[in-house]
Design a protein around this motif. Structure first.
Motif, PDB file in Angstrom:
ATOM      1  N   THR A  89       5.283  62.989  35.217  1.00 21.06           N
ATOM      2  CA  THR A  89       4.527  62.680  34.008  1.00 21.06           C
ATOM      3  C   THR A  89       4.729  63.771  32.961  1.00 21.06           C
ATOM      4  O   THR A  89       4.946  63.482  31.781  1.00 21.06           O
ATOM      5  N   LYS A  90       4.667  65.016  33.402  1.00 22.17           N
ATOM      6  CA  LYS A  90       4.856  66.132  32.473  1.00 22.17           C
ATOM      7  C   LYS A  90       6.281  66.137  31.914  1.00 22.17           C
ATOM      8  O   LYS A  90       6.481  66.301  30.712  1.00 22.17           O
ATOM      9  N   PHE A  91       7.256  65.942  32.760  1.00 17.29           N
ATOM     10  CA  PHE A  91       8.638  66.000  32.304  1.00 17.29           C
ATOM     11  C   PHE A  91       8.994  64.797  31.435  1.00 17.29           C
ATOM     12  O   PHE A  91       9.819  64.913  30.520  1.00 17.29           O
ATOM     13  N   ASP A  92       8.364  63.651  31.691  1.00 11.09           N
ATOM     14  CA  ASP A  92       8.608  62.461  30.871  1.00 11.09           C
ATOM     15  C   ASP A  92       8.280  62.723  29.401  1.00 11.09           C
ATOM     16  O   ASP A  92       8.918  62.149  28.514  1.00 11.09           O
ATOM     17  N   LEU A  93       7.326  63.584  29.139  1.00 13.35           N
ATOM     18  CA  LEU A  93       6.963  63.920  27.759  1.00 13.35           C
ATOM     19  C   LEU A  93       8.171  64.480  27.022  1.00 13.35           C
ATOM     20  O   LEU A  93       8.443  64.099  25.875  1.00 13.35           O
ATOM     21  N   PHE A  94       8.905  65.368  27.650  1.00 11.83           N
ATOM     22  CA  PHE A  94      10.060  65.978  26.990  1.00 11.83           C
ATOM     23  C   PHE A  94      11.176  64.959  26.753  1.00 11.83           C
ATOM     24  O   PHE A  94      11.844  64.992  25.714  1.00 11.83           O
ATOM     25  N   GLU A  95      11.351  64.045  27.683  1.00 12.12           N
ATOM     26  CA  GLU A  95      12.340  62.984  27.485  1.00 12.12           C
ATOM     27  C   GLU A  95      11.933  62.093  26.319  1.00 12.12           C
ATOM     28  O   GLU A  95      12.772  61.702  25.499  1.00 12.12           O
TER      29      GLU A  95
END
Length: 105
Positions: A89-95
């Protein structure tokens, strides 16, 4: 965030800008899990706030900070400090941000 932790976070940002990833990783490896999580979450929360507000102009203007937040989030994930779903969920933000910035070109 304590003054000591703020200093560490600032030092890590400076190392990231200089692309001295080896030294940054060394500092992160020597930091406690709690400290790494606190820095990660605080930086991620700032990026998320601007993204949620639709402020891609600020995200683009402070792209180095966004990249640093992504770096420390990825480090925390690889260190196993988040459950896989939380990390994703956290990394999806950067994508999502990357896609927004690419679409604006």
């Amino acid at each position: 965030m304590t003054e000591e932790l703020q200093t560490l976070d600032l030092e890590l940002k400076e190392l990231f800008i200089k692309q001295d990833f080896e030294k940054a990783m060394e500092l992160l490896d020597n930091a406690t899990e709690e400290d790494v999580l606190e820095m990660t979450n605080l930086n991620w929360d700032v990026v998320k706030k601007y993204n949620d507000q639709g402020r891609t102009d600020l995200l683009r203007q402070h792209l180095t900070f966004v990249a640093y937040a992504s770096f420390i989030t990825e480090y925390s994930g690889k260190r196993g400090l988040f459950e896989e779903q939380v990390y994703q969920t956290k990394f999806d933000l950067f994508e999502e941000i990357f896609e927004k910035l690419q679409a604006e070109r």
